[in-house]
Write a protein that holds these residues in place. Structure first.
Motif, PDB file in Angstrom:
ATOM      1  N   SER A   1      46.650 -92.070  24.243  1.00  0.00           N
ATOM      2  CA  SER A   1      45.854 -93.202  23.754  1.00  0.00           C
ATOM      3  C   SER A   1      46.129 -94.433  24.609  1.00  0.00           C
ATOM      4  O   SER A   1      47.188 -94.539  25.230  1.00  0.00           O
ATOM      5  CB  SER A   1      46.192 -93.492  22.291  1.00  0.00           C
ATOM      6  N   ALA A   2      45.155 -95.325  24.620  1.00  0.00           N
ATOM      7  CA  ALA A   2      45.277 -96.531  25.450  1.00  0.00           C
ATOM      8  C   ALA A   2      46.387 -97.440  24.927  1.00  0.00           C
ATOM      9  O   ALA A   2      47.076 -98.098  25.699  1.00  0.00           O
ATOM     10  CB  ALA A   2      43.949 -97.282  25.450  1.00  0.00           C
ATOM     11  N   ALA A   3      46.550 -97.459  23.592  1.00  0.00           N
ATOM     12  CA  ALA A   3      47.559 -98.335  23.008  1.00  0.00           C
ATOM     13  C   ALA A   3      48.088 -97.693  21.739  1.00  0.00           C
ATOM     14  O   ALA A   3      47.407 -96.886  21.100  1.00  0.00           O
ATOM     15  CB  ALA A   3      46.936 -99.695  22.681  1.00  0.00           C
ATOM     16  N   GLY A   4      49.314 -98.050  21.398  1.00  0.00           N
ATOM     17  CA  GLY A   4      49.829 -97.573  20.128  1.00  0.00           C
ATOM     18  C   GLY A   4      51.305 -97.250  20.135  1.00  0.00           C
ATOM     19  O   GLY A   4      51.958 -97.211  21.186  1.00  0.00           O
ATOM     20  N   PHE A   5      51.802 -97.046  18.925  1.00  0.00           N
ATOM     21  CA  PHE A   5      53.212 -96.723  18.701  1.00  0.00           C
ATOM     22  C   PHE A   5      53.243 -95.633  17.643  1.00  0.00           C
ATOM     23  O   PHE A   5      52.610 -95.758  16.595  1.00  0.00           O
ATOM     24  CB  PHE A   5      53.938 -97.985  18.200  1.00  0.00           C
TER      25      PHE A   5
END
Lengths: 223, 238
Positions: free
Chosen positions: B51-55
């Protein structure tokens, strides 16, 4: 059948085998890259690989002659680096066969890779396998039938190669004359009987190769 | 298990998966109609999509954190995955399928093959080829294979979707056994209220790539035999 004929058959089988062995690892690697990865220039490479299928073989031979000849970039490099000359030698026969049969190998093996459910590879990764282990234990075994079929088709295509070969390797008895070229020469010289002998051998070899490929596919499918 | 999925963004053409949630539970259901983003979410958790962003973290084990440029590859995540089509390796025997991930499990956490085979009643199938198994047997072998890699988390992507009702009701008890016997947390994707109610302690409801709400199963579905979704579930925001 004379010893010269046996020599022609031997050279044809030897060069076709060698060209298939040389292109096999590259063909499998490229087929995998085309089937499984997205990368810049992919469409261009796909088109280049398919070109020998649609271009006149003599035209492909002319390109090879330009590249491999004494003044061609690859020819000059090989001459300077290794003192090797390619054109009008058995190596030119191998080169012509390799270029002309490469698309057959890549297309067949690519289809084999594309038929493998990618989720098998995904699940193998989640089970702790590295990409290399996934490739060797899942992808390659499942593509074996396609790889064998691709190699057999490439070999059969190499056996029948004429247009590019005659341009880049010529017709030098005992050195570059393969069966397809011998058939052409015999017809030109009016020795039809001799040509039919080579025709018979070619047909038997091609038949055996395709029969083997089909039997192997059936055996693999029944496993 | 505490499952954190923060500021997650994944774009696939026109579809955008945007998830931001934290949930605690042993078996967490992910419920929603087709195209809600359930499978995409599982694939991101498994590391199969980036994914492009996330935790994402399971308890204190961080699987990915784009702000810290951390991304564990699938083989390092310790996350078992059972896809909808099971993806059993057709060229390997049942035993070899089961042992495929077993060698990667650490000795201390290694789940025992015989134990799993007994619990899922597949002892007699070990030397068969995959093509010789029935639908229900394949299901149990796929569960066993994922378990034997001793994962921290099991991802189940509609594992019973292809089964008829009769077979489904036979397999659900095996899933309960996995839950109770091995104590491995699960993310269980389904659009079957029956499965979610029987197996899950918490449920994430998804729609159009977003998490609409988190509930207990009994809060989502009518208690009647119809197991219909309660009115307003899809309307309410978390």
């Amino acid at each position: 059948m004379t010893t010269d004929d046996a020599q022609v058959i031997g050279l044809t089988l030897g060069t076709a085998t060698l060209s298939t062995l040389i292109i096999f690892p590259f063909g499998v690697a490229l087929a995998w890259l085309l089937a499984r990865k997205e990368w810049p220039g992919k469409s261009l490479v796909e088109t280049l690989v398919a070109l020998p299928l649609v271009m006149p073989p003599v035209a492909t031979g002319l390109i090879l002659l330009t590249l491999l000849g004494r003044r061609g970039p690859i020819g000059v490099f090989l001459q300077n680096a290794f003192g090797t000359e390619i054109v009008f030698t058995w190596k030119a026969v191998v080169a012509a066969m390799a270029v002309m049969s490469f698309p057959f190998l890549v297309r067949t093996v690519r289809l084999a890779f594309e038929e493998i459910n990618p989720r098998l590879e995904h699940v193998a990764r989640t089970l702790g396998a590295s990409p290399l282990r996934v490739f060797t234990t899942i992808t390659l075994p499942l593509a074996t039938r396609g790889m064998v079929a691709g190699a057999v088709w490439a070999f059969a295509r190499a056996l029948g190669e004429f247009g590019a070969t005659v341009l880049v390797a010529g017709d030098i008895p005992g050195r570059t004359t393969v069966m397809s070229v011998a058939i052409y020469s015999d017809i030109q010289l009016g020795d039809d009987g001799h040509a039919y002998q080579f025709l018979g051998v070619s047909a038997v070899l091609a038949f055996a190769a395709i029969l083997f490929s089909n039997q192997f596919s059936r055996w693999g499918g029944a496993r | 298990m505490r499952f954190q999925c923060r500021r997650l963004q994944l774009r696939q053409g026109a579809f955008l998966l945007q998830v931001d949630l934290e949930i605690t539970g042993q078996v967490i259901g992910i419920f929603g109609s087709s195209g809600a983003g359930k499978t995409s979410l599982l694939e991101v958790v498994a590391g199969l999509r980036r994914s492009a962003a996330g935790f994402i973290a399971l308890d204190d084990h961080v699987l990915m954190d784009t702000s810290a440029r951390k991304f564990l590859v699938p083989e390092q995540r310790g996350v078992g995955y059972v896809p909808q089509d099971l993806a059993l390796f057709p060229h390997l025997s049942v035993r070899k399928n089961l042992l495929y991930g077993h060698s990667h499990a650490t000795l201390s956490s290694r789940v025992d093959l015989n134990h799993v085979a007994v619990v899922l009643e597949i002892e007699s199938l070990l030397d068969r080829s995959i093509s010789q198994l029935s639908g229900g047997q394949k299901q149990r072998v796929a569960f066993a294979r994922a378990l034997l890699a001793s994962p921290r988390l099991l991802l189940m992507d509609e594992p019973l979707a292809s089964l008829d009702q009769e077979l489904k009701s036979k397999i659900i008890p095996y899933l309960k056994r996995i839950r109770d016997e091995f104590q491995i947390p699960m993310l269980y994707v389904s659009h079957s209220p029956e499965e979610v109610t029987q197996l899950c302690d918490r449920v994430i409801v998804m729609r159009d790539g977003k998490c609409l709400r988190i509930s207990r199963p009994e809060e989502l579905f009518e208690a009647s035999t119809s197991m219909a979704l309660k009115p307003g579930v899809y309307d309410s925001e978390r």
